[in-house]
Design a protein around this motif. Structure first.
Motif, short mmCIF file in Angstrom:
data_model
loop_
_atom_site.label_atom_id
_atom_site.label_comp_id
_atom_site.label_asym_id
_atom_site.label_seq_id
_atom_site.Cartn_x
_atom_site.Cartn_y
_atom_site.Cartn_z
N MET A 149 0.83 -1.20 0.00
CA MET A 149 0.00 0.00 0.00
C MET A 149 0.87 1.25 0.00
SD MET A 149 -3.06 0.86 2.68
CE MET A 149 -2.12 1.29 4.13
N SER A 150 2.01 1.17 0.73
CA SER A 150 2.86 2.34 0.88
C SER A 150 4.22 1.88 1.42
CB SER A 150 2.17 3.29 1.86
OG SER A 150 3.03 4.33 2.25
N THR A 151 5.24 2.70 1.22
CA THR A 151 6.55 2.37 1.80
C THR A 151 7.07 3.55 2.60
OG1 THR A 151 7.74 3.15 -0.16
CG2 THR A 151 7.18 0.81 -0.10
N LYS A 152 8.05 3.27 3.47
CA LYS A 152 8.58 4.32 4.34
C LYS A 152 10.00 3.95 4.77
CE LYS A 152 5.70 6.10 7.42
NZ LYS A 152 5.65 7.53 7.09
N GLU A 153 10.88 4.97 4.80
CA GLU A 153 12.23 4.74 5.32
C GLU A 153 12.23 5.11 6.81
OE1 GLU A 153 14.59 3.71 3.18
OE2 GLU A 153 13.50 4.07 1.30
N VAL A 154 12.82 4.27 7.63
CA VAL A 154 12.92 4.60 9.07
C VAL A 154 14.38 4.54 9.49
CG1 VAL A 154 10.59 3.76 9.60
CG2 VAL A 154 12.55 2.21 9.80
N GLU A 155 14.68 5.24 10.58
CA GLU A 155 16.08 5.30 11.02
C GLU A 155 16.35 4.31 12.15
OE1 GLU A 155 17.19 9.32 11.94
OE2 GLU A 155 16.70 10.00 9.90
N ALA A 156 17.60 3.93 12.25
CA ALA A 156 18.01 3.05 13.34
C ALA A 156 17.53 3.64 14.66
CB ALA A 156 19.53 2.90 13.34
N GLY A 157 16.94 2.83 15.52
CA GLY A 157 16.46 3.31 16.81
C GLY A 157 15.00 3.71 16.83
N LYS A 211 18.71 -0.82 12.36
CA LYS A 211 19.51 0.00 11.44
C LYS A 211 18.54 0.82 10.61
CE LYS A 211 20.06 -4.20 8.60
NZ LYS A 211 19.32 -4.30 7.45
N ASN A 212 19.04 1.60 9.69
CA ASN A 212 18.12 2.29 8.79
C ASN A 212 17.40 1.23 7.96
OD1 ASN A 212 19.14 4.59 9.87
ND2 ASN A 212 20.28 5.23 8.04
N GLU A 213 16.09 1.29 7.97
CA GLU A 213 15.33 0.22 7.32
C GLU A 213 14.26 0.78 6.41
OE1 GLU A 213 13.86 -2.36 10.43
OE2 GLU A 213 15.87 -3.22 10.79
N LYS A 214 13.82 -0.09 5.48
CA LYS A 214 12.69 0.28 4.63
C LYS A 214 11.50 -0.61 5.01
CE LYS A 214 11.32 0.94 -0.18
NZ LYS A 214 11.79 0.90 -1.58
N THR A 222 2.99 -4.33 8.80
CA THR A 222 4.20 -3.71 8.28
C THR A 222 5.23 -4.81 8.09
OG1 THR A 222 4.54 -3.13 10.62
CG2 THR A 222 3.97 -1.35 9.14
N ILE A 223 5.93 -4.75 6.96
CA ILE A 223 6.96 -5.74 6.68
C ILE A 223 8.29 -5.04 6.42
CG2 ILE A 223 5.37 -7.49 5.81
CD1 ILE A 223 5.97 -6.62 2.98
N ASN A 224 9.35 -5.74 6.76
CA ASN A 224 10.69 -5.18 6.59
C ASN A 224 11.21 -5.57 5.20
OD1 ASN A 224 13.36 -4.51 6.63
ND2 ASN A 224 13.80 -5.48 8.60
N VAL A 225 11.31 -4.58 4.30
CA VAL A 225 11.73 -4.88 2.94
C VAL A 225 13.11 -4.27 2.62
CG1 VAL A 225 9.39 -5.18 2.07
CG2 VAL A 225 10.40 -2.89 2.05
N THR A 226 13.86 -4.01 3.67
CA THR A 226 15.18 -3.38 3.51
C THR A 226 16.06 -4.12 2.50
OG1 THR A 226 14.99 -2.87 5.87
CG2 THR A 226 17.12 -2.44 4.83
N VAL A 275 11.37 -2.05 -3.82
CA VAL A 275 9.98 -2.31 -3.46
C VAL A 275 9.18 -1.02 -3.61
CG1 VAL A 275 8.42 -2.85 -1.56
CG2 VAL A 275 10.51 -4.18 -1.88
N LYS A 276 8.04 -1.14 -4.26
CA LYS A 276 7.21 0.06 -4.44
C LYS A 276 5.73 -0.28 -4.30
CE LYS A 276 7.39 -0.55 -9.41
NZ LYS A 276 7.82 -1.94 -9.20
N LYS A 277 4.97 0.79 -4.12
CA LYS A 277 3.53 0.70 -4.01
C LYS A 277 2.97 -0.18 -5.13
CE LYS A 277 0.90 4.64 -3.47
NZ LYS A 277 0.19 5.81 -3.65
N GLY A 278 2.04 -1.09 -4.79
CA GLY A 278 1.42 -1.92 -5.81
C GLY A 278 2.10 -3.26 -6.05
#
Ligand SMILES: *Cc1c(COP(=O)(O)O)cnc(C)c1O
Length: 384
Positions: free
Chosen positions: A263-271, A284-287, A328-332, A337-340
């Motif tokens: 549906m959507s993706t997001k970058e998150v930072e370690a911690g 770590k930094n993850e997608k 939510t899944i970890n696709v780092t 990986v993109k929407k759709g």
């Protein structure tokens, strides 16, 4: 309408299963397709036309409500059999629609006679014998009462079948009990036939019995789990394999896949924590990708931080809590990986597979339960 997730049924896979099973039980044996529990989660409305296209003309359900759904989906040629619940006041409806049903109490037999009498049409019945399951079934005594009643009201009945069900044919630990049941069945059947009642069909075998005890196959088999591509148990598979009864290694293939998409993706930072509370901490930094499927759709909350799904051919973990409507899944580690993008919940993608069994710890009955819990509201599509 774009549904957040959907089920695909493979006609090719189903045909393969049916061909194997029909060959296994023999050409002259009627194949009844067991479609209780919303066709083991596959969807009665979608499953029946697919099965008919593969030559199936006999369907077994548990109850009258399932029979009425089946009736709306099946062709004129197909027959429906109720193995369990139907209220006495629904029997006239069953007769009108040529639905046959089990008799395990004299009470229902009498109500069937009444319906047959008023409609001027025989009730199509199956006498279910108590052979050792101790659930439903006519005991010797009850059977004698029923035999007498049938003989006194001959014209009101068409004896479609004499049947029983085995108490766990998928496990060798029940071997002795099954043997006793087979003996009891034949003893009672002979008794019925000596009384001048001959059934159109003798039927006792479910998937496991048909695959493990060939003598239980008789005139008709009631096949549930195996036609959907699952072995009743590992033991059953080993038994068939060991006896050299199969020409190829995997004669049963799963016909169902369950799919969704990103549906959507997001970058998150370690911690950073992801989702509710402190259930998942990005190390770590993850997608992260969100997928619109949650516990309200049958993706259990117990898969929080544990479940796996397939995306772009990679097996990736659920990151954080399974929510009501999304996860939510970890696709780092998955490129681009993109929407759709397609997400597979159950099924195959690029050679990887998520099995039904992986939804919980291993147990014999797991497939049955997980399958039937897949919500009936999800859309189901038949593919080639
Ligand atoms: C469910 C059921 C079957 C089919 O069992 P499977 O193990 O799925 O093949 C057959 N007979 C009866 C009476 C049943 O209730």
């Amino acid at each position: 309408m774009l549904y957040p997730s959907y089920i695909e049924l493979s006609r090719t896979a189903f045909r393969k299963n049916v061909n194997f099973l029909k060959e296994f039980v023999g050409d002259d044996v009627l194949f009844s397709s067991v479609i209780k529990g919303n066709a083991y989660g596959h969807g009665i409305e979608q499953f029946i036309p697919m099965a008919e296209a593969c030559g199936i003309e006999h369907f077994s359900v548990f109850s009258a409500d399932e029979a009425s759904r089946a009736l709306l989906s099946c062709s004129e040629e197909s027959h429906i059999m109720i193995m369990g619940m139907i209220a006495n006041d629904e029997l006239p409806w069953a007769l009108e629609n040529d639905i046959s049903f089990y008799i395990f109490e004299k009470d229902r037999l009498e109500a069937a006679a009444e319906a047959a009498n008023s409609l001027g049409k025989p009730a199509r019945i199956h006498l279910q014998l108590e052979t050792g399951m101790n659930r439903t079934g006519l005991s010797d005594e009850q059977l004698d009462e029923c035999i007498k009643f049938i003989k006194d009201n001959r014209k009101l009945f068409s004896i479609e079948g004499i049947c029983t069900h085995y108490a766990g044919a998928e496990s060798i630990s029940n071997y002795y009990r099954i043997q006793q049941q087979i003996k009891n069945y034949h003893r009672m059947l002979s008794h019925i036939e000596r009384e001048g009642i001959t059934p159109k069909r003798r039927h006792t075998a479910c998937s496991a019995a048909a695959l493990t005890y060939p003598e239980t196959i008789m005139d008709m088999v009631r096949i549930g789990i195996a036609q959907y591509g699952f072995w009743p148990s590992r033991e059953t598979y080993m038994h068939v394999l060991k006896n050299g009864n199969i020409k190829y290694k995997d004669p049963l293939v799963r016909i169902m896949s369950w799919k969704s998409f990103v549906m959507s993706t997001k970058e998150v930072e370690a911690g950073d924590f992801i989702g509710y509370g402190n259930v998942y901490l990005a190390s770590k930094n993850e997608k992260i990708a969100t997928v619109p499927i949650g516990y309200s759709h049958g993706f259990g909350r117990n898969l929080t931080n544990m479940g796996r799904v397939l995306i772009n051919g990679y097996r990736v973990p659920v990151a954080g809590l399974v929510n009501m409507n999304l996860l939510t899944i970890n696709v780092t580690d998955v490129p681009d990986v993109k929407k759709g993008d397609e997400v597979v919940i159950i099924g195959k993608q690029n050679g990887e597979e998520i099995t039904v069994a992986s939804f919980s710890e291993m147990s014999n009955y797991l497939n049955y339960e997980v399958l039937t819990r897949i919500p009936s509201e999800l859309p189901r599509y038949v593919i080639e």
